[in-house]
Design an enzyme around this catalytic site. Structure first.
Site, PDB file in Angstrom:
ATOM      1  N   GLU A 135      98.884  31.171  51.396  1.00 19.58           N
ATOM      2  CA  GLU A 135      97.874  31.760  52.243  1.00 19.58           C
ATOM      3  C   GLU A 135      98.506  32.933  52.983  1.00 19.58           C
ATOM      4  O   GLU A 135      99.712  33.030  53.090  1.00 19.58           O
ATOM      5  CB  GLU A 135      97.346  30.696  53.200  1.00 19.58           C
ATOM      6  CG  GLU A 135      96.558  29.657  52.427  1.00 19.58           C
ATOM      7  CD  GLU A 135      96.480  28.304  53.084  1.00 19.58           C
ATOM      8  OE1 GLU A 135      95.577  27.568  52.742  1.00 19.58           O
ATOM      9  OE2 GLU A 135      97.324  27.975  53.922  1.00 19.58           O
ATOM     10  N   LEU A 173      92.044  24.449  43.884  1.00 16.35           N
ATOM     11  CA  LEU A 173      92.359  25.336  44.996  1.00 16.35           C
ATOM     12  C   LEU A 173      92.435  26.798  44.577  1.00 16.35           C
ATOM     13  O   LEU A 173      92.819  27.661  45.346  1.00 16.35           O
ATOM     14  CB  LEU A 173      93.669  24.901  45.657  1.00 16.35           C
ATOM     15  CG  LEU A 173      93.603  23.491  46.263  1.00 16.35           C
ATOM     16  CD1 LEU A 173      94.980  23.001  46.612  1.00 16.35           C
ATOM     17  CD2 LEU A 173      92.695  23.466  47.466  1.00 16.35           C
ATOM     18  N   ASN A 191      89.140  30.266  46.843  1.00 18.09           N
ATOM     19  CA  ASN A 191      90.511  30.523  46.490  1.00 18.09           C
ATOM     20  C   ASN A 191      91.430  30.384  47.681  1.00 18.09           C
ATOM     21  O   ASN A 191      91.318  31.129  48.644  1.00 18.09           O
ATOM     22  CB  ASN A 191      90.584  31.982  46.022  1.00 18.09           C
ATOM     23  CG  ASN A 191      91.285  32.099  44.718  1.00 18.09           C
ATOM     24  OD1 ASN A 191      92.248  31.376  44.475  1.00 18.09           O
ATOM     25  ND2 ASN A 191      90.811  32.965  43.873  1.00 18.09           N
ATOM     26  N   CYS A 192      92.357  29.412  47.607  1.00 19.39           N
ATOM     27  CA  CYS A 192      93.286  29.269  48.718  1.00 19.39           C
ATOM     28  C   CYS A 192      94.539  30.095  48.501  1.00 19.39           C
ATOM     29  O   CYS A 192      95.374  30.204  49.379  1.00 19.39           O
ATOM     30  CB  CYS A 192      93.702  27.817  48.862  1.00 19.39           C
ATOM     31  SG  CYS A 192      92.345  26.819  49.392  1.00 19.39           S
ATOM     32  N   VAL A 193      94.729  30.569  47.298  1.00 18.62           N
ATOM     33  CA  VAL A 193      96.011  31.169  46.961  1.00 18.62           C
ATOM     34  C   VAL A 193      95.878  32.664  46.734  1.00 18.62           C
ATOM     35  O   VAL A 193      94.784  33.199  46.706  1.00 18.62           O
ATOM     36  CB  VAL A 193      96.599  30.514  45.704  1.00 18.62           C
ATOM     37  CG1 VAL A 193      96.913  29.072  45.960  1.00 18.62           C
ATOM     38  CG2 VAL A 193      95.639  30.672  44.548  1.00 18.62           C
TER      39      VAL A 193
END
Lengths: 78, 348, 427
Positions: C112, C208, C240-242
């Site tokens: 993140e 994720l 989207n966490c990445v």
């Protein structure tokens, strides 16, 4: 990494990964297509038995690739 | 006060003669000579060519260490603000001499340097990373244009001004990608290029497709029953807690772990720290990335001789090619010394 | 289809008794805003404000969302999530232009990114220029990461919708109209103009790393065609966490610059056919299939050219190469937009894959280039996350609070839909 290990040690390296085009561009010579990016040598979604069966199949294929006499980049699909 | 510039030219441009005097030893002449006269005009009052080294192409090529040392000594005494060699156009020996002396002066004396060459000059590949090589025509017909670019870039280098992209500054790039703030946002640049491409007009791509290195395959394992096989991974599998603090991405190191007593990689003892994929499966069972369980089985069954006692591991996301190559070389050397016969490398 | 975006300009954000916009100031009634986002998944929820130019760092950021609500042609916003399933892109939408909801909470920690509201880091993210309402949450103990992601994603959408809805009666400062008929109608109107398709590749790689369209995870989907208005009106949502630097946040999707710029030139020097959303798969067969199917859509529509944009870097480079290759093989000219991972020194191979057909490349920057960002007086979120950022390391955080980090840790810094002016060149 694969290419340099092979070049420096002069021993065969079988690379198992999912995205074959990338292995081709980084210069891997013995290429075994893997299952998916998060689990190249397993199929955990199909349960533990199938997972291990898949892994065994891929490792045996990699061992076969290490014994194959090749002259250029080769993809071992079976 | 104006800036001080020292030039380097070969025997031909120095007016000493042609190939018959190619062994002419380095000689310092006061002020500008040959192309330096035009360069001086372009510099105007901002910079002054205080001296010119004239050296035979044959002499520099045949006595490269000595010639370099002699030229360095001259330049060190003069302490200029800028060193300019050539332009060498497509003359091979002259190009190598210009590149070599420029690289040496910048490296040893920390004085900015530049030269000019045709892109196919062999001096380009050898020295582009170590000095600034202005792009020229293949012959002296392009002299005026070459000197104009060289004078402009030279003044920027002296003043320490921020340089724009290589293609705008007129030099052959040094193999470095650098971020800039452009005039237009990316989407607009893309649409412009696409319409040019469809119309069959010329367009400039912002990144040319690279060519990749390949090597001949190593010979195969002849006797698998007695072979030692090592496991290597770029899938970021490490003992829980990441004791060697491998980076989750853009790795700068790799680690090796003793797996000789283990039959299986359990989630209690190992985890994935890789920053580029969903680690859910790997953290439930690290064997889906590093197949230790199956390797042990096959070892026991006698399918192959022996599993190497160490697992080599790193993270292959955002890791620079230079680092990945270095890891490969170091791991390769260790495996060779340990008598390993083959490697299974898994990547995510 | 006709979409009118009623833009209410927001130049400042403050707490207030009632949520409203008055003379360019967005007032937020904290209690009712919190009420709008409550969820059993959260042990703690708080709101913070961050304005352009302030000495504030927000970390770790998950998504950014532009506050919007339908005025006509539908209800609420984000069909499939906070609105009933209606087709996006028709009627009128209220936009709080200059405001953003930022969701903040650690889920996967290291991939993140952060937003600095001032200093060097602010130059690289569009969210240093928006007046941000920051949603900071802590999950309940033992909450599954994927459930946490879903809860935080939806809370962000709800908060954005809540803010806009409370301002529905505000008069717009500007109305932007996006109108385009069917492909057949437009092609009859502009027979001489090159027909351009936009292929928006979207990360679809696991719980994720996902993209949602009309509430559906596109991971198992084929490439499909959307009307540009649908993209500009909330059909696409980021899960989207990445990939902080090059993920398309939900804010980016509704403001997709490729869609807007193609629209701007529609009927002038090109004929904009539509948008194909193509999922980026984790398996090679998926990459092959989606690249071929995208090209097939292009061929069937009679496209002359395609803009192809990547999301993420590394393995999606292969999706990009394959897609460009199959379009070119179908006789459709392509340009791609992508960032580069050229190493901290800029000397590494920029892409993990390459193909000769990809000869028109627009770069949105080297994600690995190092930047120094100054200390901020206030940190919203979890300051500890700084050391864990992708593109950072334990040594990144200096004693005075400055950070020496890769550009990839800044949210939206190299977004590959060409949102910013950052780009790489050879030096």
């Amino acid at each position: 990494m694969t290419r340099e290990i092979e070049r420096v040690a002069q021993i065969p390296v079988a690379q198992i990964a999912t995205i074959v085009p990338i292995m081709l561009t980084v210069g891997a010579n013995r290429i075994v297509p893997g299952v998916a990016i998060p689990h190249p040598v397993g199929n955990p979604e199909a349960g533990p038995e199938e997972d291990k069966k898949t892994r065994r199949k891929l490792v045996l294929r990699a061992l076969k690739a290490l014994q194959a006499d090749i002259s250029e980049q080769t993809i071992f699909e079976s | 006060m104006s800036y001080r510039v020292v030039c380097y030219i070969n025997q031909f441009y120095g007016g000493k003669g042609g190939e018959e005097v190619a062994d002419f030893k380095p000689e310092l002449v006061e002020g500008p000579v040959g192309p330096g006269l035009e360069l001086q005009k372009l510099f105007g009052d901002e910079a002054r060519v205080i001296g010119t080294i004239i050296c035979g192409d044959g002499y520099y090529a045949e006595h490269i260490e000595k010639a370099r040392a002699e030229c360095l000594k001259i330049v060190e005494d003069l302490k200029p603000d800028l060193f300019v060699a050539g332009p060498a156009f497509n003359a091979g020996r002259y190009g190598v001499a210009c590149g070599d002396i420029c690289a040496a002066i910048t490296q040893s004396l920390d004085i900015p340097s530049l030269t000019g060459m045709f892109p196919e000059n062999p001096g380009v590949e050898l020295y582009r990373a170590q000095t600034f090589i202005v792009k020229t025509e293949g012959s002296a017909r392009g002299m005026k244009q070459a000197l104009t670019s060289m004078a402009r870039l030279g003044l920027k280098l002296i003043k320490g001004e921020l340089l724009g992209p290589a293609y705008e500054e007129g030099y052959i790039h040094r193999g470095i990608r650098k971020n800039f703030f452009k005039d237009k946002r990316g989407s607009l640049r893309a649409i412009d290029i696409l319409l040019q491409k469809i119309a069959g007009q010329e367009f400039r791509t912002e990144y040319e497709m690279p060519t990749f290195k390949k090597i001949p395959p190593a010979p195969p394992i002849k006797d698998i029953k007695h072979a030692t096989i090592a496991l290597v991974t770029s899938g970021g599998i490490v003992p829980r807690g990441n004791p060697d603090r491998l980076r989750v991405s853009s790795a700068e190191s790799y680690a090796k772990y003793d797996i000789s007593g283990l039959d299986d990689l359990t989630p209690d003892e190992f985890e994935s720290i890789h920053g580029g994929y969903d680690r859910m499966w790997a953290n439930l069972d690290p064997d889906v990335v590093v197949p230790l369980d199956v390797m042990r089985e096959l070892e026991r069954e006698g399918v192959f001789g022996k599993l190497h006692p160490y697992l080599y591991t790193t993270t292959g996301t955002g890791t620079s090619v230079a680092n990945a190559e270095r890891f490969g070389q170091e791991i390769g050397r260790e495996l060779k010394e340990a008598g390993v016969d083959g490697v299974i490398l898994t990547s995510t | 289809m006709q979409l009118k975006l009623h833009k209410v300009k927001v130049r400042d954000v403050r707490w207030g008794d009632v949520t409203k916009v008055q003379e360019g100031v967005l007032y937020v009634d904290k209690a009712s805003a919190l009420e709008a986002v409550k969820d059993d998944a959260f042990a703690k929820v708080d709101l913070e404000l961050a304005r352009p130019g302030e000495s504030i760092r927000i970390i770790p950021v998950k998504d950014c969302i532009q506050p919007r609500v339908k005025l006509s042609g539908g209800k609420e916003y984000f069909p499939g999530f906070c609105a009933p399933l209606q087709r996006a892109g028709d009627g009128a939408t209220l936009v709080l232009d200059g405001a953003a909801v930022v969701t903040c909470g650690s889920i996967v920690a290291f991939q993140e990114g952060f937003i600095d509201m001032s200093g060097q880091g602010a130059r690289y993210t569009p969210f240093s220029e928006t007046n941000n309402v920051v949603l900071v949450v802590e999950p309940t103990d033992g909450l599954d990461k994927h459930k946490y992601e879903a809860a935080l994603r939806i809370a962000g959408l709800k908060l954005a919708t809540y803010l806009a809805k409370a301002c529905m009666d505000t008069k717009a400062d500007e109305v932007a109209t996006f109108e385009k008929g069917s492909i057949a109608e437009e092609s009859a109107k502009f027979p001489g103009l090159p027909k351009i398709l936009y292929v928006c590749m979207s990360i679809a790689q696991g719980l994720l790393h996902d993209t949602y369209v009309y509430g559906t995870d596109v991971k198992m989907s084929f490439p499909f065609l959307l009307h540009p208005n649908e993209v500009l009106d909330g059909a696409v949502v980021s899960g989207n966490c990445v990939s902080a630097c090059d993920k398309n946040t939900t804010y980016h999707h509704v403001n997709n610059p490729v869609v807007r710029d193609l629209y701007e030139r529609h009927g002038k020097d090109l004929n904009f056919l539509g948008v194909v959303i193509s999922p980026e798969s984790t398996v090679l067969a998926g990459k092959e299939r989606n690249a071929r199917m995208s090209a097939a859509i292009g061929a069937d529509l009679g496209a002359n050219g395609a803009v192809i944009t990547e999301e993420g870097y590394g393995n999606p480079d292969t999706d990009l190469c394959l897609t460009a290759k199959y379009f070119e093989e179908a006789g459709i000219r392509t340009v791609v937009i992508s960032d580069e991972a050229a190493g901290t020194d800029g000397k590494s191979q920029s892409l993990a894959d390459a193909t000769p057909e990809m000869n028109a490349f627009v770069s949105t920057g080297n994600v690995n280039e190092m930047i120094v960002v100054p200390p901020m007086q206030k940190v919203i979120g979890d300051p500890k996350a700084i050391a864990l950022l992708s593109g950072g390391s334990a040594e990144s955080l200096w004693e005075d609070g400055s950070m020496y980090v890769e550009l990839q840790s800044v949210i939206g810094s190299t977004v590959e839909i060409g949102y910013s002016q950052v780009g790489c060149e050879w030096v």
